[in-house]
Structure formats: C-alpha cells, structure tokens
Write an enzyme that holds these catalytic residues in place. Sequence first.
Site, short mmCIF file in Angstrom:
data_model
loop_
_atom_site.label_atom_id
_atom_site.label_comp_id
_atom_site.label_asym_id
_atom_site.label_seq_id
_atom_site.Cartn_x
_atom_site.Cartn_y
_atom_site.Cartn_z
N PHE A 11 27.59 47.37 54.35
CA PHE A 11 26.26 47.25 53.77
C PHE A 11 26.32 46.52 52.41
CE2 PHE A 11 23.63 50.08 50.81
CZ PHE A 11 22.59 49.16 50.72
N ILE A 12 27.04 47.05 51.46
CA ILE A 12 27.10 46.39 50.13
C ILE A 12 28.02 45.17 50.20
CG2 ILE A 12 27.68 46.66 47.68
CD1 ILE A 12 27.11 49.69 48.01
N GLY A 36 31.04 48.71 59.27
CA GLY A 36 30.52 47.37 59.00
C GLY A 36 30.16 46.65 60.31
N LEU A 76 35.89 47.50 48.27
CA LEU A 76 34.75 48.33 48.67
C LEU A 76 35.03 49.18 49.91
CD1 LEU A 76 33.34 45.62 47.28
CD2 LEU A 76 31.28 46.74 48.09
N TYR A 149 35.55 63.99 49.24
CA TYR A 149 35.24 62.58 48.95
C TYR A 149 35.27 62.34 47.44
CZ TYR A 149 32.48 58.27 48.64
OH TYR A 149 32.03 57.00 48.34
N LYS A 153 38.01 59.91 45.60
CA LYS A 153 37.59 58.78 44.77
C LYS A 153 38.07 58.96 43.32
CE LYS A 153 35.13 55.70 47.14
NZ LYS A 153 35.49 54.27 47.17
#
Length: 326
Positions: A11-12, A36, A76, A149, A153
């Site tokens: 998406f990004i 994706g 990403l 998550y 991160k």
Amino acid sequence: MKILVTGGAGFIGSHLCERLIAEGHEVIALDDLSTGKKAFLAPLAEHPNFTFVHGSGLDRSLLNEVMEGCEAVFHLAAVLGVKNTVENPLKVIEGNIDVTRNVLELAFPRKIKVIFSSTSEVYGKNELLPFHENSSRVLGPTTKNRWCYATAKALDEHMCFAYADKGLPVTVLRYFNTYGPRATSTQYGGVVPKFIAAALKDKPITVYGDGSQTRCFTFVDDNVTGTMLSLDRKVDHHVLNIGNDHSISINQLAVKIKEMTGSQSTIIHVPYEKAYGIGYEDTPNRMPDLTKTKKLLNYVPTIGIDEGLKRTIEWYRAGITWPREE
Ligand code: UDP
C-alpha cells in the site's frame, strides 16, 4: 539515485515507488506479494528506471543482489495488522526482526542509507499525548501476543540505532495510521478500508469497543512526502514521527464514512473480545507531536481527513486495481 524499496508492491510502498520515479530516481521494488499486489505497480511496469523483483528480504542472497549499487534503502516490508499480531506472532517476529537485520547487515559494509519504516504502535498505551519521539513506551505483558508487533518494531529500531552508532546512515520513521487508495480491508484490516468496504456494500460498520478511542489518520500522500524528505542526510541517526496531528474518534469516523458514501449501513458496536479475543487491550488515544519533523524536514501534512476520505472512497468506487473484497 538508485534506491531499493522493500515492500514496494504494498500500500505505502507502491505510492512511494511512484513518487521516487517521478522525481527521477532509479527504483528497485522488492516484494514477496504476501499482501502487496503487482497491480499496484502497473503504472510503473514499463518505466525504464523501474524494476520489480518478486522475493523476500528473508532471502539474504537475493537481498544482497538487489542492494548492489543502491545509495538508499527504504525498508517498508513488514508483517503487520492487529489480526496478524494476535494470531501469527511468530510470523510477525520473523517478518519484522529477521528481515530488518538482513537489511542492516547488508547495508552496513556499503554504507547504504537505510530509512526504516517503524510505527506509532511502539508508543503502546502511553496515555500522555501527544507522542514525542522520546516519549516512553508503555506495553502490556509478553503473555499477550497483541504486543509482539510493537515489541518487534521497537527491537528493529534498537538495531537501527546500534548500526547508526557504528556509522551507518539510518533514519527511523514512526508512521501514524496511514490510509488512502490501495489500502484494502483484506490486506491487514486497517479501520478506514474496513469501514469504507462495509459502507459501500450497506453492510454493518463495526466499531470495536465504545468507539471513543481516537486516532490521527494520515493520508498516504502525506506519509510519502515525509518518507521522501527523510532521504536528507541531516536526519541520519534520528527517529521522526510521520503523521497528521488532527484527531478523530472511531465513532466520528464511522459516521463520517457512512455520510460520505451515502450508505444505508447501520453502525454497530462490537466488544473487543469478540473482535480480537479475550484480554485484548486497545490503544485508547494516539497523536503525534510533529515538532521535530517540522523543524528538521519542514514536514507539514496537507491532506485533511475529509479530502483524504473522499479520494479513498473514489478509489474504492472505481474498483479497478484492488483485489475484490470478500
Ligand atoms: N477498529 C474498529 N473496527 C474495525 C477495525 C478497527 O472499530 O473494524 C478500531 C480499532 O479497535 C482501533 C482503531 O479502529 O481502535 C484503529 O484500528 P486499526 O486496526 O486501523 O489500527 P490501530 O490504530 O489499532 O493500529
């Protein structure tokens, strides 16, 4: 500049690839197509400066190959989404920690600038708003998958800073609830695409909890602008919030989307336990402090929620390049 975008078909990532190409860069998009879609890159398929490589950052030799000659990597690629976090913790840990370690290890000897896309989730349930880059992280126990998550991160961020200490140019970006065209409800279940998909089919819009929780939604173009600006070497060794600081409750969001789509949907409230299982804790409120990003990068979000939702709804209505919703 030759640039690698991991998660480039996401998406990004796909929006970022388009902007990088438009600004004259040579771009390689690496994506395992788990979430994706190659269709998102269709506008770039024939461009001489663009290459798509189907594969995973877990494949070190492939990653090494695609990084050859690059001056920067936008990292990403990630395994995300609350559902994944709750149901597939091992996938979340592997997809975030192992891939990021590979990117940093392979970038290091060549001093390739790494721009790492992290998340506002790392602030957890901290109740002191807005979140400044140095705000504390407040997370629940490790017995709850829900926090894996944010933890993965955060460990990625620690790895980034450890490499930055050793001289690798690294910038960490914390994204705040990004939405826009190409975010689909089947990908990782963000609330905006879920509400739009439901509204367009006149199905119930499901608000979890009492709906008083708030978020600051960031239109994808603003996210990409902030991400691109962080190529600037003056933000090496920095962490930056990338978002929009306009806050809205999930109840307000539901009403807005229902109105904007002219939907007949009902808005219903569903207990968190029913949505995510017993003991799920939501982040009550989330808002970025953008002072640092504005000061260092002159970053100002420009697309408000009404305009952003309008564009997102239009894209959904057009229904051309997104995989059909279930
Ligand atoms: N949410 C909701 N209904 C949905 C999906 C999400 O009410 O169908 C709520 C969720 O509980 C949270 C907010 O919307 O309070 C944002 O959720 P999302 O999964 O988009 O991202 P988060 O901010 O939790 O990372």
